[in-house]
Motif scaffolding. Structure first.
Motif, PDB file in Angstrom:
ATOM      1  N   GLY A  21       0.754  -1.192  -0.101  1.00  0.00           N
ATOM      2  CA  GLY A  21       0.263   0.002  -0.125  1.00  0.00           C
ATOM      3  C   GLY A  21       0.790   1.286   0.021  1.00  0.00           C
ATOM      4  O   GLY A  21       1.834   1.281   0.184  1.00  0.00           O
TER       5      GLY A  21
ATOM      6  N   SER B 173       4.851  -4.458   2.543  1.00  0.00           N
ATOM      7  CA  SER B 173       5.353  -3.549   1.378  1.00  0.00           C
ATOM      8  C   SER B 173       4.569  -2.273   1.682  1.00  0.00           C
ATOM      9  O   SER B 173       3.723  -1.746   0.781  1.00  0.00           O
TER      10      SER B 173
ATOM     11  N   ARG C 198      15.776   5.619   4.036  1.00  0.00           N
ATOM     12  CA  ARG C 198      15.467   4.569   3.173  1.00  0.00           C
ATOM     13  C   ARG C 198      16.268   3.520   3.306  1.00  0.00           C
ATOM     14  O   ARG C 198      16.079   2.417   3.542  1.00  0.00           O
TER      15      ARG C 198
ATOM     16  N   TYR D  93      -5.274   1.992  -8.278  1.00  0.00           N
ATOM     17  CA  TYR D  93      -3.905   1.529  -7.862  1.00  0.00           C
ATOM     18  C   TYR D  93      -3.030   1.775  -8.857  1.00  0.00           C
ATOM     19  O   TYR D  93      -2.351   0.945  -9.497  1.00  0.00           O
TER      20      TYR D  93
HETATM   21  N1  MET Z   1       4.751   2.898  -0.168  1.00  0.00           N
HETATM   22  C1  MET Z   1       5.497   1.525  -0.105  1.00  0.00           C
HETATM   23  C2  MET Z   1       7.071   2.272  -0.545  1.00  0.00           C
HETATM   24  O1  MET Z   1       7.196   3.285  -0.374  1.00  0.00           O
HETATM   25  C3  MET Z   1       4.984   0.606  -1.271  1.00  0.00           C
HETATM   26  C4  MET Z   1       5.406   0.543  -2.746  1.00  0.00           C
HETATM   27  S1  MET Z   1       4.551   2.274  -3.396  1.00  0.00           S
HETATM   28  C5  MET Z   1       2.990   1.616  -3.962  1.00  0.00           C
HETATM   29  O2  MET Z   1       7.786   1.347  -0.523  1.00  0.00           O
END
Ligand code: MET
Length: 350
Positions: free
Chosen positions: A108, A138, A182, A305
């Motif tokens: 999401g 995820s 990240r 999506y």
């Molecule tokens: N929001 C999550 C990420 O930044 C999952 C993928 S983006 C639809 O990793």
């Protein structure tokens, strides 16, 4: 010369930065054929002809992040937002389980509506109901504590693509997401004990071959269990709407190189690859990929999506998706494996 480099990579699973940059710069048609053959050969040695299936549940397209390439970024006012409740998520799992799926990927946007307590409830409920499934999350960047709570609740794996390992390019394509964080998240996930998935986009506007070499060398250092590599594809509601998409050839070249650097990794032939070329996923498998992630989201939300334009399979029912992809896998010369499909070196924690 490039054949020698590919041979060296095949033997040692490593190239120095300069060698890798040279290889990417000088890759020609013959070199690619040779590379794909070697990547396929390594995959045959590690996982054989099996292709692991993951059922993808896209449970929310709300997102607080402003990733400039992404169609569901917070600034996009043109899309209809949706959230699935726990019953709807469980229904996707039920359909998926009956179709044979033993991994559910809950993906999401970064949506704080789902508190840690709610995520824990969702994870626990699925794991209590289905004893033989793996859960992959995820859902973006979270604190160490949150990741740890989800893991303790039963989540097994976590996908968090690094998107690009070049700090300047990372900064250029994101607003409220930071390279350092990240990376920290990825190392935290490893430390906690998840099977971790990193990965990157190929063909981001202004991305260089050096950047791509950095992506692969970063992966070699992190040693994630899974690596998602897909083409950048522009989305009509973003500033990159008029940019070129990444190419099939470049993307499968990166998949093949990753297979040679990380022989035991689980590498999906992504939906984005199937979007830029009708046979993209099949070509990905032949270049060393060994995972596919068919969609289990309700058809009523699939269009919404919209991470990028033209996404395939938005109209298909889950059963149709399963059949279609199975036919494709078999026609490409591989076999479908519906087991949990953990990483080969993974030790069961229970
Ligand atoms: N929001 C999550 C990420 O930044 C999952 C993928 S983006 C639809 O990793």
């Amino acid at each position: 010369m490039i054949i020698d480099l590919i041979d060296k990579l095949y033997k040692t699973n490593y190239l120095e930065h300069d060698e890798l940059v040279y290889l990417i710069y000088n890759m020609d048609e013959y070199g690619k054929e040779y590379l794909f053959e070697k990547a396929n050969k390594i995959r045959m040695k590690t996982y054989g002809s099996k292709v692991y299936m993951r059922g993808l549940i896209e449970f929310t397209n709300y997102c607080k992040k402003g990733c400039k390439y992404c169609g569901i970024n917070v600034a996009n006012k043109n899309i209809e937002r949706y959230r699935l409740n726990i019953e709807e998520i469980l229904q996707c799992c039920e359909i998926g389980y009956d179709l044979g799926y033993r991994t559910f990927v809950l993906q999401g946007g970064e949506d704080d509506y789902y508190t840690d307590e709610m995520m824990i409830e969702i994870i626990k409920t699925i794991k209590d109901k289905y004893l033989d499934v793996a859960i992959t999350l995820s859902i973006g960047e979270k604190s160490y504590e949150s990741y740890e709570k989800y893991f303790k609740a039963g989540a097994d794996r976590y996908l968090l693509r690094h998107e690009t390992a070049d700090v300047k390019l990372f900064k250029k394509i994101h607003t409220n997401s930071y390279y350092k964080n990240r990376m920290k998240c990825l190392w935290n996930l490893k430390k906690i004990g998840y099977q971790v998935g990193a990965g990157f986009m190929v063909g981001i506007p202004s991305q260089t071959k050096e950047d791509l070499a950095k992506d692969i060398l970063f992966l070699k250092e992190l040693e994630p269990e899974m690596v998602g590599i897909g083409p950048f594809i522009p989305h009509k509601d973003t500033i990159y709407k008029d940019e070129q998409a990444g190419t099939l050839e470049d993307t499968i070249t990166m998949i093949a190189l990753t297979r040679l650097f990380l022989p035991y990794s689980l590498l999906p032939a992504t939906t984005a690859l199937g979007t830029i070329d009708p046979l993209g996923r099949e070509k990905g498998l032949k270049a060393g990929a060994n995972v596919v992630m068919p969609n289990l989201s309700p058809t009523s939300v699939r269009e919404k999506y919209s991470l990028y334009d033209g996404k395939i399979c938005t109209g298909d029912e889950a059963a149709e998706c399963r059949n279609c992809i199975e036919k494709r896998i078999v026609s490409a010369g591989f076999s479908v494996d519906m087991s949990r499909g953990d990483h080969i070196n993974w030790r069961k924690r229970y």
